[in-house]
Design a protein around this motif. Sequence first.
Motif, PDB file in Angstrom:
ATOM      1  N   GLY A 125       0.777  -1.215   0.040  1.00 62.87           N
ATOM      2  CA  GLY A 125       0.038   0.158   0.002  1.00 62.87           C
ATOM      3  C   GLY A 125       0.790   1.181   0.032  1.00 62.87           C
ATOM      4  N   ARG A 126       2.072   1.238  -0.504  1.00 58.63           N
ATOM      5  CA  ARG A 126       3.011   2.346  -0.522  1.00 58.63           C
ATOM      6  C   ARG A 126       3.178   2.941  -1.999  1.00 58.63           C
ATOM      7  N   SER A 127       2.713   4.307  -2.094  1.00 62.65           N
ATOM      8  CA  SER A 127       2.888   5.026  -3.192  1.00 62.65           C
ATOM      9  C   SER A 127       4.278   5.328  -3.418  1.00 62.65           C
ATOM     10  N   ILE A 128       4.696   5.563  -4.627  1.00 60.13           N
ATOM     11  CA  ILE A 128       6.163   6.063  -4.785  1.00 60.13           C
ATOM     12  C   ILE A 128       6.394   7.698  -4.641  1.00 60.13           C
ATOM     13  N   PRO A 129       6.894   8.170  -3.356  1.00 59.33           N
ATOM     14  CA  PRO A 129       6.956   9.468  -3.400  1.00 59.33           C
ATOM     15  C   PRO A 129       8.176  10.376  -4.175  1.00 59.33           C
ATOM     16  N   ALA A 130       8.354  11.261  -4.285  1.00 56.90           N
ATOM     17  CA  ALA A 130       9.575  12.018  -4.914  1.00 56.90           C
ATOM     18  C   ALA A 130      10.640  12.020  -4.200  1.00 56.90           C
ATOM     19  N   PHE A 131      11.299  10.784  -4.038  1.00 57.78           N
ATOM     20  CA  PHE A 131      12.493  10.450  -3.612  1.00 57.78           C
ATOM     21  C   PHE A 131      13.440  10.527  -4.517  1.00 57.78           C
ATOM     22  N   HIS A 132      13.069  10.733  -5.944  1.00 59.82           N
ATOM     23  CA  HIS A 132      14.097  10.927  -7.091  1.00 59.82           C
ATOM     24  C   HIS A 132      13.218  11.692  -8.022  1.00 59.82           C
ATOM     25  N   TYR A 133      13.999  12.744  -8.668  1.00 60.11           N
ATOM     26  CA  TYR A 133      12.981  13.409  -9.687  1.00 60.11           C
ATOM     27  C   TYR A 133      12.333  12.889 -10.523  1.00 60.11           C
ATOM     28  N   ILE A 141       3.576  14.483  -8.912  1.00 57.09           N
ATOM     29  CA  ILE A 141       4.756  14.539  -8.063  1.00 57.09           C
ATOM     30  C   ILE A 141       4.991  13.235  -7.243  1.00 57.09           C
ATOM     31  N   ASP A 142       4.098  12.166  -7.603  1.00 58.88           N
ATOM     32  CA  ASP A 142       4.282  10.843  -7.255  1.00 58.88           C
ATOM     33  C   ASP A 142       3.762   9.759  -7.766  1.00 58.88           C
ATOM     34  N   ILE A 143       3.918   8.348  -7.636  1.00 57.04           N
ATOM     35  CA  ILE A 143       3.260   7.580  -8.229  1.00 57.04           C
ATOM     36  C   ILE A 143       2.214   6.732  -7.327  1.00 57.04           C
ATOM     37  N   PRO A 144       0.933   7.092  -7.461  1.00 58.64           N
ATOM     38  CA  PRO A 144       0.064   6.747  -6.382  1.00 58.64           C
ATOM     39  C   PRO A 144      -0.233   5.178  -6.285  1.00 58.64           C
ATOM     40  N   VAL A 145      -0.690   4.828  -5.350  1.00 57.36           N
ATOM     41  CA  VAL A 145      -1.280   3.310  -5.381  1.00 57.36           C
ATOM     42  C   VAL A 145      -3.007   3.465  -5.391  1.00 57.36           C
ATOM     43  N   LEU A 146      -3.501   2.881  -6.457  1.00 57.44           N
ATOM     44  CA  LEU A 146      -5.031   3.104  -6.518  1.00 57.44           C
ATOM     45  C   LEU A 146      -5.579   1.931  -5.587  1.00 57.44           C
ATOM     46  N   PRO A 147      -6.782   2.275  -5.129  1.00 54.69           N
ATOM     47  CA  PRO A 147      -7.418   1.506  -4.079  1.00 54.69           C
ATOM     48  C   PRO A 147      -7.782  -0.056  -4.654  1.00 54.69           C
ATOM     49  N   TYR A 148      -7.933  -1.044  -3.666  1.00 54.89           N
ATOM     50  CA  TYR A 148      -7.737  -2.268  -4.278  1.00 54.89           C
ATOM     51  C   TYR A 148      -9.320  -2.666  -4.767  1.00 54.89           C
ATOM     52  N   ALA A 149      -9.534  -3.278  -5.710  1.00 61.76           N
ATOM     53  CA  ALA A 149     -10.979  -3.976  -6.179  1.00 61.76           C
ATOM     54  C   ALA A 149     -10.710  -5.113  -7.118  1.00 61.76           C
ATOM     55  N   THR A 150     -11.441  -6.136  -7.096  1.00 63.85           N
ATOM     56  CA  THR A 150     -11.360  -7.391  -7.434  1.00 63.85           C
ATOM     57  C   THR A 150     -10.891  -7.322  -9.119  1.00 63.85           C
ATOM     58  N   ALA A 169       1.167   6.862 -14.872  1.00 63.71           N
ATOM     59  CA  ALA A 169       1.461   5.576 -14.306  1.00 63.71           C
ATOM     60  C   ALA A 169       1.011   5.687 -13.008  1.00 63.71           C
ATOM     61  N   CYS A 170       0.482   4.445 -12.597  1.00 65.53           N
ATOM     62  CA  CYS A 170      -0.142   4.165 -11.173  1.00 65.53           C
ATOM     63  C   CYS A 170       0.214   2.728 -10.568  1.00 65.53           C
ATOM     64  N   LEU A 171       0.412   2.630  -9.722  1.00 64.62           N
ATOM     65  CA  LEU A 171       0.342   1.215  -8.833  1.00 64.62           C
ATOM     66  C   LEU A 171      -1.117   1.043  -8.486  1.00 64.62           C
ATOM     67  N   MET A 172      -1.350  -0.356  -8.424  1.00 63.61           N
ATOM     68  CA  MET A 172      -2.767  -0.928  -8.140  1.00 63.61           C
ATOM     69  C   MET A 172      -2.486  -1.900  -6.992  1.00 63.61           C
ATOM     70  N   ALA A 173      -3.455  -1.459  -5.848  1.00 60.54           N
ATOM     71  CA  ALA A 173      -3.222  -2.216  -4.624  1.00 60.54           C
ATOM     72  C   ALA A 173      -3.463  -3.613  -4.902  1.00 60.54           C
ATOM     73  N   HIS A 174      -2.249  -4.554  -4.418  1.00 60.58           N
ATOM     74  CA  HIS A 174      -2.416  -5.900  -4.083  1.00 60.58           C
ATOM     75  C   HIS A 174      -2.499  -6.638  -5.568  1.00 60.58           C
ATOM     76  N   HIS A 175      -1.939  -5.888  -6.382  1.00 59.49           N
ATOM     77  CA  HIS A 175      -1.975  -6.034  -8.022  1.00 59.49           C
ATOM     78  C   HIS A 175      -0.878  -5.893  -8.870  1.00 59.49           C
ATOM     79  N   GLY A 176      -0.530  -4.767  -9.205  1.00 59.70           N
ATOM     80  CA  GLY A 176       0.613  -4.565 -10.205  1.00 59.70           C
ATOM     81  C   GLY A 176       0.730  -3.129 -10.494  1.00 59.70           C
TER      82      GLY A 176
END
Length: 232
Positions: A125-133, A141-150, A169-176
């Motif tokens: 459940g971790r978004s990727i913050p601006a640790f690198h430009y 300003i970040d790569i967020p995690v989208l809420p989980y859904a089936t 680009a986004c991450l998908m919770a418990h998915h990819g």
Amino acid sequence: MTKAPKKKKKLAKARKTRDREEMRLRQEVVATALAMSRSGLSPGSSGNVSARFADGMLITPTGIAYADIKARDIVFVAGDGKVPGKQKKPSSEWQFHLAAYKARRDMGAVVHTHSLHAVVLACAGRSIPAFHYMVAISGGIDIPVLPYATFGTEKLAQNVGRGLADRQACLMAHHGAIAIGKTLRDALALAHEVEILAEQYTKVLAIGPPAVISEEEMRVVLDKFKSYGQQA
């Protein structure tokens, strides 16, 4: 008397052009899916790839190993979600691909991966913050995690549509992860970049809480990215 033959000739030429473009895109979807799989971005038969076409999209089929997919196996899904004619079954994730195209009319391709480090962060459940430009390559300003859904549900499609409204680009919770681009090449390159950033961030977390670039500076970076490389 000459208008009808000319109209028929024009229509035939348009159909021929469309058929050539469709075949080109089918071949490119196959090549992109193979590249995604062989690079390790999506182990086994996980992940999927699509390209915008006509009023819908061309997408990889479900249940076929990437090495075995042919251009004829790529499935056309219309904008209303219907699969016309006798075709293979589309990827089970076809709904969120369509949602991505509806949310971003300026984008022409979607690459969805189950890459290792992106999945690790998505499951935590971790978004990727601006640790690198370079995080700004996602369009924000970040790569967020989208809420989980089936997987394969309209709910997940809604989440993806909302998430990509102001990101590429986004991450998908418990998915990819999901990456979009104007072309398949762009979308695949972004998917690779997301995985690299995810790996770097997981290693930073092993050291301790990350130092994060300020939002003000990230806005400057985002503005500079508008003319980055060959886009100027």
